[in-house]
Design an enzyme around this catalytic site. Structure first.
Site, PDB file in Angstrom:
ATOM      1  N   THR A  12     128.696  99.114 125.871  1.00 48.35           N
ATOM      2  CA  THR A  12     127.674  99.450 126.876  1.00 48.35           C
ATOM      3  C   THR A  12     126.259  99.316 126.313  1.00 48.35           C
ATOM      4  OG1 THR A  12     127.947 101.733 126.173  1.00 48.35           O
ATOM      5  CG2 THR A  12     129.154 101.070 128.148  1.00 48.35           C
ATOM      6  N   VAL A  15     123.333  95.281 122.410  1.00 53.67           N
ATOM      7  CA  VAL A  15     124.031  94.175 121.722  1.00 53.67           C
ATOM      8  C   VAL A  15     125.418  93.974 122.323  1.00 53.67           C
ATOM      9  CG1 VAL A  15     125.002  93.405 119.517  1.00 53.67           C
ATOM     10  CG2 VAL A  15     122.710  94.409 119.584  1.00 53.67           C
ATOM     11  N   CYS A 129     119.246  91.511 111.639  1.00 55.40           N
ATOM     12  CA  CYS A 129     118.750  90.544 112.627  1.00 55.40           C
ATOM     13  C   CYS A 129     117.621  89.650 112.101  1.00 55.40           C
ATOM     14  CB  CYS A 129     118.295  91.284 113.875  1.00 55.40           C
ATOM     15  SG  CYS A 129     117.325  92.752 113.518  1.00 55.40           S
ATOM     16  N   LYS A 213     116.599  95.190 103.026  1.00 53.49           N
ATOM     17  CA  LYS A 213     117.740  94.425 103.560  1.00 53.49           C
ATOM     18  C   LYS A 213     117.413  92.937 103.504  1.00 53.49           C
ATOM     19  CE  LYS A 213     118.889  97.888 107.041  1.00 53.49           C
ATOM     20  NZ  LYS A 213     118.636  98.238 108.454  1.00 53.49           N
ATOM     21  N   ARG A 235     107.197  96.839 113.731  1.00 57.23           N
ATOM     22  CA  ARG A 235     107.689  96.928 115.121  1.00 57.23           C
ATOM     23  C   ARG A 235     106.525  96.626 116.067  1.00 57.23           C
ATOM     24  NH1 ARG A 235     112.836  96.967 115.989  1.00 57.23           N
ATOM     25  NH2 ARG A 235     113.237  98.872 114.838  1.00 57.23           N
ATOM     26  N   HIS A 242     112.370  88.665 117.921  1.00 57.01           N
ATOM     27  CA  HIS A 242     111.691  88.940 116.654  1.00 57.01           C
ATOM     28  C   HIS A 242     110.901  87.692 116.251  1.00 57.01           C
ATOM     29  CE1 HIS A 242     113.874  92.581 116.332  1.00 57.01           C
ATOM     30  NE2 HIS A 242     114.568  92.374 115.242  1.00 57.01           N
TER      31      HIS A 242
END
Ligand code: A2P
Length: 336
Positions: A12, A15, A129, A213, A235, A242
């Site tokens: 739900t 992604v 991502c 990361k 952000r 992105h």
């Protein structure tokens, strides 16, 4: 043709919903499809190929008879439920950061290290991502001349924080327009009409976990422990694409024309680069696209053997759902 029983955990979410669209769009050979989410979604259903499928509450018994599970419900859910899924014989493709640094878990971008899929022992991680989008674009350059260093500033959309991130931007924008007091919950500060140089938590070296990361995952995916990546992850008030400004230092000198040629021929990438006609990638162009986009390609004037460029990619697609389904496609080639 063999069909595979598939579970989507977090079906739900922002992604999860894209995973369903991509599975349908790419005609993944699904036998049974199981949709799993939290108790909050109990009693709801989602439509897949015009069929209404009930959303079930995730439990440790959810995976009996499931061949492949796509997880996108956050790292703590992954840590709690993936071991049970693996015990049931399910192969898990995990979109969270839970297992990405585990040496026994392959971390895969199908355009780059597809062969790593066959090394799995029940879990394959889907990369962060921003890293997935950046490396998809840079890989053809890397193959031509090893990249020694990458300096990147990201402009990351709110969908990286899930559906609640998208909702928060929309609600705050409505409050600003209506002159109402806005509330902040998903991000450390107001995101509407703002940029926040802070994604995930800060680590001891002054970089955030999101920034680290990009270094650690780049090394693992490229099998290159020496490549250096310095990232500043920011952000921005954009829904789902992105963007990033990247400077890369290569071992050999490389011309702008060669970079354009490499990117033109790369899988999953589109060159969008004609500044004389104001053509460069932007979120409004890349939203909903499977490909990542590159433009503003130029020789860096401050550094030797360096190229600067601008990259955009849909975070929910190549940054998450599409890459996960591509991994599943590789997996079923092995499982056949
Ligand atoms: P739910 O909608 O029932 O809360 P997003 O990243 O867009 O916020 O979506 C997160 C997804 O992860 C949703 O599908 C959400 O389900 C699911 N999820 C969150 N926590 C759990 C949990 N404890 N167990 C199962 N699913 C979860």
């Amino acid at each position: 043709m063999r069909k595979f029983n598939v579970a989507v955990v977090g079906a739900t979410g922002a992604v999860g919903l894209r995973m369903l669209e991509v599975l349908d769009d790419r005609k993944f050979p699904i036998g049974e499809l199981k949709l799993l989410a939290s108790e909050r979604s109990s009693g709801s259903s989602l439509t897949f190929k015009s069929e209404k499928i009930p959303v079930e509450v995730l439990s440790k018994n959810s995976f009996k008879g499931i061949d492949i599970a796509l997880f996108s419900a956050g790292a703590s859910v992954s840590r709690e439920y993936i071991p049970s899924a693996v015990k049931s014989g399910t192969v898990v493709i995990d979109n969270s950061s839970a297992y990405r640094n585990d040496p026994e878990v392959p971390l895969v971008i199908p355009e780059i290290n597809p062969d790593d899929v066959s090394l799995h022992r029940g879990i394959i991680s889907n990369p962060n991502c921003t890293t997935a989008i950046m490396l998809t674009v840079l890989y053809s350059i890397y193959k031509f001349s090893r990249i020694k260093k990458i300096i990147v500033s990201s402009y990351q959309s709110v969908s990286g924080a899930g559906q609640k991130g998208i909702n928060e931007l929309e609600e705050q924008t409505g409050c600003l327009i209506g002159g109402k007091k806005l509330s902040v919950s998903k991000f450390p500060h107001q995101i509407a009409n703002n940029v926040i140089p802070h994604i995930d938590v800060f680590t001891d070296n002054g970089y955030t976990k999101e920034e680290m990361k990009m270094l650690l995952e780049t090394r693992k995916i490229l099998h290159d422990e020496k490549i250096a990546v310095s990232a500043t992850c920011v952000r921005v008030p954009v829904k789902s694409v992105h963007s990033m400004a990247v400077t890369l230092i290569t071992e050999k000198s490389i011309s702008v024309e060669k970079v354009r040629e490499l990117i033109t021929n790369a899988q999953g990438v589109q060159l969008f680069d004609d500044p004389s006609r104001n053509i460069y990638p932007m979120p409004v162009i890349c939203e909903g696209e499977y490909d990542c986009f590159a433009g503003r390609i130029r020789k860096d004037i401050a550094l030797r053997n360096a190229i600067s460029l601008w990259i955009c990619g849909d975070q929910l697609l190549k940054g998450a759902a599409l890459n996960a389904v591509q991994i599943a496609e590789l997996l079923i080639k092995i499982k056949k």
